[in-house]
Design an enzyme around this catalytic site. Sequence first.
Site, PDB file in Angstrom:
ATOM      1  N   GLU A 100       0.833  -1.211   0.000  1.00 43.43           N
ATOM      2  CA  GLU A 100       0.000   0.000   0.000  1.00 43.43           C
ATOM      3  C   GLU A 100       0.865   1.258   0.000  1.00 43.43           C
ATOM      4  O   GLU A 100       0.481   2.283  -0.558  1.00 43.43           O
ATOM      5  CB  GLU A 100      -0.959  -0.032   1.203  1.00 43.43           C
ATOM      6  CG  GLU A 100      -2.065  -1.056   0.958  1.00 43.43           C
ATOM      7  CD  GLU A 100      -2.656  -1.666   2.208  1.00 43.43           C
ATOM      8  OE1 GLU A 100      -2.405  -1.165   3.307  1.00 43.43           O
ATOM      9  OE2 GLU A 100      -3.367  -2.690   2.068  1.00 43.43           O
ATOM     10  N   GLY A 178      -6.808  -8.043   1.716  1.00 41.59           N
ATOM     11  CA  GLY A 178      -8.137  -7.472   1.909  1.00 41.59           C
ATOM     12  C   GLY A 178      -9.199  -8.007   0.971  1.00 41.59           C
ATOM     13  O   GLY A 178     -10.276  -7.422   0.863  1.00 41.59           O
ATOM     14  N   SER A 217      -5.246 -11.770   3.730  1.00 46.63           N
ATOM     15  CA  SER A 217      -6.491 -12.463   4.085  1.00 46.63           C
ATOM     16  C   SER A 217      -6.288 -13.623   5.057  1.00 46.63           C
ATOM     17  O   SER A 217      -6.956 -14.650   4.940  1.00 46.63           O
ATOM     18  CB  SER A 217      -7.224 -12.920   2.822  1.00 46.63           C
ATOM     19  OG  SER A 217      -7.641 -11.804   2.051  1.00 46.63           O
TER      20      SER A 217
HETATM   21  P1  13P Z   1      -5.543  -8.376   5.207  1.00 47.48           P
HETATM   22  O1  13P Z   1      -5.225  -9.366   6.323  1.00 47.48           O
HETATM   23  O2  13P Z   1      -6.642  -7.435   5.571  1.00 47.48           O
HETATM   24  O3  13P Z   1      -5.721  -9.068   3.903  1.00 47.48           O
HETATM   25  O4  13P Z   1      -4.241  -7.442   5.068  1.00 47.48           O
HETATM   26  C1  13P Z   1      -3.003  -8.031   4.945  1.00 47.48           C
HETATM   27  C2  13P Z   1      -1.972  -6.987   5.043  1.00 47.48           C
HETATM   28  O5  13P Z   1      -1.840  -6.161   4.159  1.00 47.48           O
HETATM   29  C3  13P Z   1      -1.112  -6.980   6.240  1.00 47.48           C
HETATM   30  O6  13P Z   1      -0.031  -6.128   6.089  1.00 47.48           O
END
Ligand code: 13P
Length: 256
Positions: A100, A178, A217
């Site tokens: 991100e 996510g 996830s």
């Molecule tokens: P999620 O567990 O919400 O998929 O996010 C993973 C993540 O980006 C952890 O850094």
Amino acid sequence: MSEHDRRPLVAGNWKMNGLQQDGLALARAVANEMPKPGPEILICPPATLVNAIAQCVEGSSVLVGGQDCHPATSGAHTGDISAEMLVDAGATHVILGHSERRQDHGETSPDIRAKLTAAHDAGLVAIVCIGETLAERDAGQTLDILSAQLEASLTPAGDHRVTAGNTVIAYEPIWAIGTGRTPSLDDVGVAHAHIRSFLATLIAAEAGGMRLLYGGSVKPGNAEELLAIADVDGALVGGASLQAEDFCAIAAAAHS
Ligand code: 13P
């Protein structure tokens, strides 16, 4: 550190979530409800909460980390936070190179490498994130992408040493973050085995003891099978780390 010392690490990346009241309540619940003995537990809240949460979990086994740091120690970098500031606030770890941040802020692997040096100089353990996009996966490029990211992020500059004690790798397929989707268990195993053997070419003997986390996830329902895979030494958890019950259930699935 040898492969026998790879104590599992379950880290929660809260991302841009958490105000004082709810964040402190969540951290307190995690500290109280965490299974003991268990894996190493890390909470990475937004920067605004690092200090308050470090104080709130003091005396428990929960550690606190940042989600990014600047490569410089101080100076004219409006809005940024140095590794030393994270340490000053009570952090022991920092996440670097999350997809991100690569996406939202244009961070590149050489940027991550500069941040890694700064994190180590300040005494932080860095969790370096790598992972492929769906298009790269569909093109059969996953392992090459992981190698390239590792090489560009970790190749030491000067006398800087990347060790099993100061660095953790998190494999996070971008398309699994996510989305509720995860790679097959076989695919996770292949990726982690590849990361381990490629690390051996970069950091030689340190590769055997370095912890490799899976992220994307991870939920209470799939944690046990993901964490049972050889070369998966823990998890980097996003959404499910925002509920103490779910985060603790994931931690309980990480056997030493
Ligand atoms: P999620 O567990 O919400 O998929 O996010 C993973 C993540 O980006 C952890 O850094």
